[in-house]
Design an enzyme around this catalytic site. Sequence first.
Site, mmCIF file in Angstrom:
data_model
loop_
_atom_site.group_PDB
_atom_site.id
_atom_site.type_symbol
_atom_site.label_atom_id
_atom_site.label_comp_id
_atom_site.label_asym_id
_atom_site.label_seq_id
_atom_site.Cartn_x
_atom_site.Cartn_y
_atom_site.Cartn_z
ATOM 1 N N GLU A 205 0.842 -1.203 0.000
ATOM 2 C CA GLU A 205 0.000 0.000 0.000
ATOM 3 C C GLU A 205 0.878 1.255 0.000
ATOM 4 O OE1 GLU A 205 -3.228 -0.272 2.888
ATOM 5 O OE2 GLU A 205 -4.085 -1.961 1.806
ATOM 6 N N GLU B 126 -4.941 -8.741 -0.558
ATOM 7 C CA GLU B 126 -5.752 -8.468 0.642
ATOM 8 C C GLU B 126 -7.205 -8.329 0.203
ATOM 9 O OE1 GLU B 126 -4.455 -5.466 3.432
ATOM 10 O OE2 GLU B 126 -2.347 -5.931 2.994
#
Length: 519
Positions: A199, A322
């Site tokens: 991220e 994820e």
Amino acid sequence: MKNRDKATLLFVIVLLLLACQIATAQQRDTVVVNADLGTVKISKYIYGQFMEDLGRGIYGGVWVGPNSDIPNIDGMRKDVINALKEIDVPDVRWPGGCFADQYNWKDGIGPRKDRPKRINMWGNVIDDNAFGTHEFLEFCKLIGAEPYLAGNVGSGTVREMKQWVEYLTYPGDSKLADMRKQDGHPKPYHIKFWGVGNESWGCGGNMTPEFYADQYKRYTTYLHNYGGNHLFKIASGPSDYNYHWTKVMMQDVGQRMNGLSLHYYTIAGPSWGNKGPSTDFSEKLYFDALKKAEKMDEIVSHHSSIMDQYDPQKHVALVVDEWGIWTDPLPGSHPGFLYQQNSMRDALIASTTLDIFNKHAARVRMANIAQMVNVLQAMILTKGKQMVLTPTYYVFKMYKVHHDATYLPINIRSADYKLDGDSLKAISATASKDSTGKIHLTISNIDPHKKQTVVIDWRGINLHAVHNGEVLTAGSFDDVNTFDNPDNVKLKSFDGASLKNGKLTIEMPSKSIVSLELE
Ligand code: AHR
């Protein structure tokens, strides 16, 4: 009765019968499986797991230490290891997540007593680093999974990441390889999956895609393949609808990456601040969660079509590392530990999302549900010595038949599940053919009230037998397994399927998932 009246009555009866037949036909879901048109393999890595140094995901959930009175193998819970072996976990991603970009791998090697204590930003707790690189790799070996290590780009250095790879994989006598030998592993490890940050648009450094693309190239310049080891490098990718990130990465990095990661979480409630509970929720939250989960199809399709423009041969995999439902934490639990229950609803989110990944298997070649134990949409919950398998665990058990099988294209005409003027398709399914020629079908009915009669036409194959039927269902969509009632939602055998003239008819209970084997 006069003849004319008799004729009218007969006419009305015939009309009524016809109307009934049409109504029944409309309630039936019709599915066509093209058994002779399968060309794409469903990568087993779509069924991967994610284990972050967060809350009780590792400490308490997997790692209890060698001196614990909880039965363990070198500090790792035996019950958890055995349960995970049953679902054939293909890979585990570690140590994060956001944690990856705050982690220095050198904190987690050498004698445990000498390892530094560090602040873990998740819940602001002290981490003694007892579970480090060797413990993770030993754990992967015990459950038979491929390790997927995520390196630190956000707060680390190119040198740190380069040295981690050398420490792990260099077969010769460098200083770092010698350190590994002293740490008890003379042979180099085989490491395939390597994440370059996590991220990076947010907790991994708040970068722009252009800046990250350059960082990716800089970091990976120094990630060498030593001996026979070949790294499969996975770049930090977009979240949700951030298509610009994908475009920039494909343009600027392209095939220098083997995979581009994508994160998408299902939030049932209206906002991140109000995600909704994991127990005792309304039908509205049930419906909304399934609707949000279904968005994965649109998101994956759109990112894939951008990737297709730059990489029509699909060299770069889309890695959804994820995903899953993220609810409010269970009342009384540490809010930073992301501990939530797992219901029949969540099992249906898992099955329908896995169907989406399977459909996109040509591009989606890895996915890692968040997270494996005690965090978010977990397979397993633990409390002291106790362990509970969640409804989601059973979905992964049912779906293991699709690991590395050939995807069979499927067309579904499904009834609608309606709520408050909105609707979702009730039926979702995956069909595949394994390496021995057996056909497998997993099928879900998300309607929490109505049974569905599903008729499946198998094109290109003559089926004569249906075996090993199993079903996962529950009394209510929010049913969960607890430490007091661990078998509330579990797999049962299923005999609601019949095969006649090559057509398979399945009587699907409401809110259920069925798996069948066909020959
Ligand atoms: O899975 C929990 C967190 O969600 C991860 O650490 C992060 O990558 C994501 O935002």
